[in-house]
Structures are given as structure tokens and as C-alpha cells.
Scaffold this active site. Structure first.
Site: not given
Length: 457
Positions: A122, A229
């Protein structure tokens, strides 16, 4: 959008990485790093920095910038290469594959180990046009007023890796954290697909999945954390025949503490996102008793993970280190640039000394030529005595009496006049005012000896 191209790593040498790292170090306190600073930081024994800079620029690892002054800055591709080089040297990865995901602040790639196992890379890429408000909405900068996007991406990766490591150690369903370097987080492959890819009404038992999601929100809150989130885009659902569906949580940089001033609002927003997803897409309305509230979890703490990871993503040691480096103290910046600055100062002092000696020699030569034209110069006036090497106050007070053919009795010799001129320029005071043991007098003695040898007295 930044395109990852690692083919250049096949052709890069150790010196190439050294120069690229020098550009990164220079950007600690420069928006654009001058070529001279790159050369001084890299300190290549064999030289060739300019040739390497040309190669790195051809690979688009650095960008040439002449807006304010001539220099170079690191690009995201160059930052990718530096991070991947470290992960390869640590033995974690051996190859990088295709992109498997792209978000508003990161890119996801498949990587492979030397044993053939797959991992997830990532790469945080803050600063995209669609996500530039991160400087105001997240506390990455702490005490700093500004920072470039490479540094903010590194902080985001630090936060995510710290949270993922802490949550995985406490049994939360997260990917396995493997390693982190700069803006790259290396983790294990989590099974499943994002929940937003589910078709409407595709879940045979939506209540079971809904309960798992709410249990995760409540469990995080009891450990002192809020995801901020928590929605179908950051939840992976793994489905197997004969087994219950399993939910895995991803994406952690924006997590905050339950002590945050907006904690209740963020908690209710996470809960509302899940309720809305199941009601609108899964066609299942959760009953009110299955909807947790902020008041139900406040004070029911199982542990304080927000304290252990500082609720901003850093461990305590990393947090203190970064604050020292990038706030008012800037100790790391001083250390990294101080050695180079010292080297530059030493070189400049040597140059100043050489310039002073050259200036004195020029003055002596001019006086010598003028005296020769006047016919008043003699061997004794320029030769001096052996005691002239020790520039003492006593020698200076003698006023050139050692000279055999001066213009008048008691007049200082040409060499002593030149040394007296140098003493006045460098703060040595009047004639005979400096003490023998002072540092200025030692420098003057040194200059006198260099002058005497250089003029072939």
C-alpha cells in the site's frame, strides 16, 4: 496519477541509490536541493555525481526545477524506488506485480516474496487533486505550518502501520502487518472482496454480517479508538460455503481517540454508514435495539490502545522523534545538515586564510616593486631576522630595527607592516595588544610563517 515503474531498479547501482537518498535528505529543509548540496551529502569517493543525477533524471526519479534557483527535487516515483529498495534489501519482497486497487490517498499493488508468497503493497499518495484538504482535516503536521506531500504520505503510512500492528496484536480482524518504510506499508493478503461490490440483496443472512460490523465498532470504542471511515469501502467480506461470512477491517490512518472533541459525532457517523448500507442496498432495516449509541460504550473500556499508539498513529518513541525533528527544535535536521555545514564552514575558513595570505603577498610584491623603482630597497629590508617568525608584541614594538637598510631609523620593515595589516583586519587589535596564548595570535603566527615561506625571504 503516479504510475509505478520499477524496471529502472534493475539498472541502478549502489551509488545511484546514494545520490537519490542525498536528494531526499536535502529536501528535509529545501524545496529544491542545489547540486552542490547533493554532492556534499552523497560524498562519493569516485565522484561522478553529475552523471548520476542525469541518469536519475532520465528515469524520472528526480525533477529539475529552476523556478527559484537551479536544483532538483524528489518525485513520487523516486520515493517509491527508495522504499522498495529497502524492502528488497530486508528480504521481504522480490517482485512487484499489478495494481489491484486505487483510493483517494493510496495505491494498492501485489508483491511477491522470494518463496513465491503474495503480499500487499500500500503506497500512500497524499496530495491528489481530489484529496488536498488533508492538511486541515488531519493532525499530521502537529506543530509544523507546512510540509510537502512526500512527508505527509510518510506520516500517513506510519499511522496506518502503527494502528494495524496494535489492532492485530489484540485480535482484531485486520491484515497481517509485515513492514513499513517511508510511505509504503507491506501487509498480508486479506481474503474477501469489498462489501460495496455486493449486489443488492445478495446476502442470505444480512443480520449476521451486520452484527459483526457493529461489534467491531463497539469493540474499537471500548479500546479507546474510532475508525472514522467505517463503511462498505473499508470492509472486506470473505464468503465460504458451509461457513459464516467473515468481515475484515482495513484502512486505518484517520483513526482518532475516544477522547477527541468530536468523538461522539464520528462514532455516530460510522454507525450511520453501516445502517444506511444495509437498509438501502441489502434491503434489510436494522431494528433500533441493534443500533449502538455513543453513550452505551463511553466508560466501558477494555484497554487504552489510543494511549499505546498515541491515537495519532505513532508509537511514543516515533512520536517524540518526529516532533523533535520537525517542530521548533528540528534536531534531526540540524544533525543531518550540520555535518555538511561544518564541512562547508571548514572549507570556507581555509579559503579565507588562503585569500588573506594571497592578499598580503600581493601587497608585499607591490611594495617590493615600488621600492626597487625608487632605488631604496636593500636586501636587509626584505630579509628580516630569524626572530620575525615569532610575531610577538616585543617584535612588533621594535618597529623594524632588525632591518638593515630601512628608509629611516626605527621604521618597521615591509614584512612587519604586512603582518600588522593582517592583524588589524582580523581583529587582532593594535601593535602588541594580543597575548601570546590567544587563538588570534596563533593564527597570525601561522599566517606570518606562510607569508615568509611563500615570498622566499
Amino acid at each position: 496519477m503516479v504510475k509505478l515503474d520499477v524496471t529502472c531498479m534493475r539498472h541502478m547501482s549502489k551509488n545511484d541509490y546514494r545520490v537519490l537518498t542525498a536528494v531526499e535528505m536535502g529536501m528535509k529543509n529545501h524545496d529544491v536541493v542545489p547540486t552542490e548540496l547533493i554532492t556534499s551529502i552523497a560524498k562519493l569517493r569516485t565522484g561522478g555525481v553529475h552523471r548520476i543525477i542525469t541518469t536519475l533524471h532520465a528515469f524520472k526519479l528526480i525533477a529539475h526545477d529552476r523556478s527559484t534557483y537551479d536544483g532538483y527535487r524528489l518525485t513520487f516515483t523516486g520515493y517509491d524506488v527508495l522504499a522498495l529498495h529497502v524492502l528488497v534489501s530486508r528480504g521481504h519482497i522480490a517482485a512487484v506485480g499489478n495494481k489491484v486497487g486505487c483510493g483517494k490517498e493510496s495505491d494498492i499493488y501485489i508483491a511477491q516474496t522470494s518463496e513465491g508468497d503474495q503480499l500487499i503493497l500500500k503506497m500512500h499518495r497524499l496530495g491528489r487533486t481530489s484529496f488536498r484538504a488533508v492538511k486541515q482535516k488531519r493532525d499530521y503536521l502537529r506543530g509544523r505550518s507546512s510540509a510537502n506531500w512526500l512527508y505527509l504520505s510518510r506520516l500517513s503510512a506510519l499511522k496506518e502501520y502503527a494502528f494495524m500492528k496494535a489492532l492485530h496484536a489484540h485480535g482484531f480482524p485486520t491484515p497481517l502487518p509485515v513492514d513499513q518504510n517511508r510511505h509504503v506499508v507491506l501487509m498480508g493478503v486479506a481474503k474477501g472482496n469489498p462489501m460495496y461490490q455486493l449486489r443488492a440483496g445478495a446476502l442470505a443472512d444480512p443480520e449476521t454480517v451486520y452484527r459483526q460490523c457493529m461489534e467491531l465498532i463497539v469493540r474499537l470504542a471500548r479500546h479507546g479508538l474510532i475508525h472514522c471511515d467505517f463503511n462498505e469501502f473499508n470492509l472486506l467480506l470473505h464468503r465460504e460455503e458451509g461457513r459464516d461470512d467473515h468481515v475484515t477491517l482495513i484502512d486505518f490512518p484517520q483513526m482518532v481517540s475516544m477522547r477527541h472533541q468530536n468523538a461522539e459525532e464520528m462514532f455516530d457517523r460510522d454507525v450511520g454508514c453501516i445502517v444506511k448500507f444495509f437498509a438501502m442496498k441489502m434491503k434489510w432495516d436494522p431494528p433500533p435495539e441493534l443500533i449502538p449509541s455513543y453513550g452505551d460504550v463511553v466508560g466501558d473500556a477494555l484497554g487504552r490502545l489510543d494511549d499505546s499508539v498515541r491515537a495519532s498513529g505513532f508509537s511514543e518513541e516515533e512520536d517524540k522523534e518526529l516532533l523533535r525533528s520537525h517542530t521548533g527544535d528540528a534536531s534531526d535536521s540540524d544533525d543531518s545538515s550540520g555535518s555538511d555545514g561544518d564541512a562547508e564552514d571548514d572549507g570556507s575558513n581555509d579559503d579565507d586564510d588562503a585569500d588573506d595570505v594571497d592578499e598580503i603577498n600581493d601587497k608585499v610584491a607591490q611594495h617590493r616593486c615600488s621600492d626597487t623603482r625608487d632605488g631604496s630597497a636593500s636586501d636587509g629590508a626584505l630579509s628580516g631576522s630569524d626572530d620575525a617568525e615569532d610575531v610577538d608584541g616585543d617584535d612588533a614594538q621594535q618597529g623594524g630595527t632588525s632591518g638593515g637598510g630601512g628608509k629611516g631609523k626605527g621604521a618597521p620593515s615591509l614584512q612587519q607592516r604586512a603582518l600588522e595589516h593582517a592583524r588589524r583586519q582580523h581583529g587582532g587589535g593594535g601593535t602588541g595588544s594580543a597575548k601570546r596564548g590567544s587563538r588570534n595570535v596563533q593564527k597570525q603566527r601561522f599566517r606570518g610563517k606562510v607569508l615568509r615561506k611563500g615570498q622566499d625571504f
